[in-house]
Design an enzyme around this catalytic site. Sequence first.
Site, PDB file in Angstrom:
ATOM      1  CE  LYS A  19      -4.213  -1.321   2.127  1.00  0.00           C
ATOM      2  NZ  LYS A  19      -4.947  -1.649   2.732  1.00  0.00           N
ATOM      3  CG  ASP A  44      -7.978   0.314   3.261  1.00  0.00           C
ATOM      4  OD1 ASP A  44      -8.690  -0.317   3.014  1.00  0.00           O
ATOM      5  OD2 ASP A  44      -6.628   0.397   3.219  1.00  0.00           O
TER       6      ASP A  44
HETATM    7  P1  NAP Z   1      -0.462  -3.101  10.025  1.00  0.00           P
HETATM    8  O1  NAP Z   1       0.091  -1.848   9.648  1.00  0.00           O
HETATM    9  O2  NAP Z   1       0.390  -4.136  10.093  1.00  0.00           O
HETATM   10  O3  NAP Z   1      -0.678  -3.085  11.752  1.00  0.00           O
HETATM   11  C1  NAP Z   1      -0.895  -4.221  12.689  1.00  0.00           C
HETATM   12  C2  NAP Z   1      -1.144  -3.297  14.134  1.00  0.00           C
HETATM   13  O4  NAP Z   1      -1.930  -3.994  15.063  1.00  0.00           O
HETATM   14  C3  NAP Z   1      -0.123  -2.116  15.380  1.00  0.00           C
HETATM   15  O5  NAP Z   1      -1.142  -1.754  15.369  1.00  0.00           O
HETATM   16  C4  NAP Z   1       0.730  -3.285  15.973  1.00  0.00           C
HETATM   17  O6  NAP Z   1       0.947  -2.535  16.625  1.00  0.00           O
HETATM   18  C5  NAP Z   1      -0.794  -4.092  16.160  1.00  0.00           C
HETATM   19  N1  NAP Z   1      -0.050  -5.812  16.780  1.00  0.00           N
HETATM   20  C6  NAP Z   1      -0.136  -6.562  15.250  1.00  0.00           C
HETATM   21  N2  NAP Z   1       0.460  -7.827  16.159  1.00  0.00           N
HETATM   22  C7  NAP Z   1       0.416  -7.316  17.673  1.00  0.00           C
HETATM   23  C8  NAP Z   1       0.618  -8.302  18.969  1.00  0.00           C
HETATM   24  N3  NAP Z   1       0.842  -9.607  18.939  1.00  0.00           N
HETATM   25  N4  NAP Z   1       0.511  -7.337  19.834  1.00  0.00           N
HETATM   26  C9  NAP Z   1       0.020  -5.785  20.408  1.00  0.00           C
HETATM   27  N5  NAP Z   1      -0.286  -4.874  18.746  1.00  0.00           N
HETATM   28  C10 NAP Z   1       0.081  -5.409  17.658  1.00  0.00           C
HETATM   29  O7  NAP Z   1      -1.760  -3.707   9.569  1.00  0.00           O
HETATM   30  P2  NAP Z   1      -2.931  -2.830   9.450  1.00  0.00           P
HETATM   31  O8  NAP Z   1      -2.745  -3.427   7.576  1.00  0.00           O
HETATM   32  O9  NAP Z   1      -3.129  -2.242   9.788  1.00  0.00           O
HETATM   33  O10 NAP Z   1      -3.455  -4.182   9.628  1.00  0.00           O
HETATM   34  C11 NAP Z   1      -4.329  -4.666  10.552  1.00  0.00           C
HETATM   35  C12 NAP Z   1      -5.833  -5.737  10.602  1.00  0.00           C
HETATM   36  O11 NAP Z   1      -7.077  -4.829  10.382  1.00  0.00           O
HETATM   37  C13 NAP Z   1      -5.474  -6.678  10.420  1.00  0.00           C
HETATM   38  O12 NAP Z   1      -6.215  -7.771  10.843  1.00  0.00           O
HETATM   39  C14 NAP Z   1      -6.451  -6.408   8.868  1.00  0.00           C
HETATM   40  O13 NAP Z   1      -6.832  -8.009   8.328  1.00  0.00           O
HETATM   41  C15 NAP Z   1      -7.490  -5.470   9.562  1.00  0.00           C
HETATM   42  N6  NAP Z   1      -7.998  -4.475   8.245  1.00  0.00           N
HETATM   43  C16 NAP Z   1      -8.966  -4.738   7.505  1.00  0.00           C
HETATM   44  C17 NAP Z   1     -10.148  -3.998   7.041  1.00  0.00           C
HETATM   45  C18 NAP Z   1     -11.706  -3.869   6.545  1.00  0.00           C
HETATM   46  O14 NAP Z   1     -11.900  -3.441   5.741  1.00  0.00           O
HETATM   47  N7  NAP Z   1     -12.138  -4.247   7.728  1.00  0.00           N
HETATM   48  C19 NAP Z   1      -9.029  -3.054   5.852  1.00  0.00           C
HETATM   49  C20 NAP Z   1      -7.450  -3.419   6.476  1.00  0.00           C
HETATM   50  C21 NAP Z   1      -6.997  -3.969   7.683  1.00  0.00           C
HETATM   51  P3  NAP Z   1       2.856  -2.452  16.939  1.00  0.00           P
HETATM   52  O15 NAP Z   1       2.886  -1.133  15.886  1.00  0.00           O
HETATM   53  O16 NAP Z   1       3.475  -2.468  18.075  1.00  0.00           O
HETATM   54  O17 NAP Z   1       3.624  -3.383  15.779  1.00  0.00           O
END
Ligand code: NAP
Length: 282
Positions: A66, A102
């Site tokens: 992205k 998004d």
């Molecule tokens: P990302 O950029 O990788 O961000 C992941 C987030 O989760 C960060 O804040 C990370 O914290 C946190 N995290 C991951 N593992 C963790 C752990 N073990 N303990 C504490 N915090 C943890 O991912 P993203 O693109 O934002 O996506 C995040 C989620 O949203 C995913 O599940 C994705 O499927 C979902 N999503 C849904 C939609 C929808 O349309 N509904 C759209 C986009 C994304 P740190 O910063 O500390 O690493």
Amino acid sequence: MAGLYGVIGDPISHSMSPLMHNAAFEKLGIEGSYHPFHVRKENLENAIRGVKALGIKGMNVTIPHKTAVMEYLDQIDPLAEKIGAVNTIVNDEGTLTGYNTDGLGFIKGLKEFAQESIEMKRVLIIGAGGAAKAIYYSLAEQGISKIDICNRTKEKAELLKTRRSSFVQTEVLSLDSVQTNLGLYDIIIQTTSIGMNPKIGEKPLNVAMIKENAIVSDIIYNPLETSLLKQAKELGARTQNGLDMFVYQGALSFEKWTGRNPDINTMKEIVLTQLGGQHVNR
Ligand code: NAP
């Protein structure tokens, strides 16, 4: 000739976007076809050249491309620029423009679910990753003035805050410290990947202290009800899963590509059926 559309990501086989968009094309009687493309990061530039060369009319972009994709596009919409990520590309006669739907997709779903004005609400975002960024800046654009952020890595949340619009008040909190203050928030938005299938028993924090009647929105949609949503619902909160965000971000992309409004219910139903579930929002 049918218009060609698609989504690029790595991995991509799990994506429900093809199912959802193809159903939307069929429902509207548009000759369009939408495909998943597995693109590794070393092939991203060539893949984008391919979009132009093949005359693909529109693309979605998902993890991990992205942000990286932005340098290969001709234009970036101001909101996507601010967010620092693109999830939608429009190919207008060979000119590629990047957008981010998004955050606005999330807000559309939230407003529909809330059935009340959200502008004066106090909001907490859990997480500071890509999705959190899109939601944070899009909420700020809507005029919501108090948005706090908590994240495992506090520096990432601090970074988000430093790029905010000046009128937004934001406090950065740790996951631990926010737990006892959850009663302050009208709307809590869970954006981390914690609780996602297959680790469905996990929660980023305990929501025992939430306000009764708070809205708790988890952007995960697989499972349809995360552990966090289950706990919040038992405590009297109104809970929303990530299906609305997924469908509305897709619908906003679809509108940009075709100029037509897709049938939201068709899109939602087909994804729900694929997930084998019932809608749990209430
Ligand atoms: P990302 O950029 O990788 O961000 C992941 C987030 O989760 C960060 O804040 C990370 O914290 C946190 N995290 C991951 N593992 C963790 C752990 N073990 N303990 C504490 N915090 C943890 O991912 P993203 O693109 O934002 O996506 C995040 C989620 O949203 C995913 O599940 C994705 O499927 C979902 N999503 C849904 C939609 C929808 O349309 N509904 C759209 C986009 C994304 P740190 O910063 O500390 O690493």
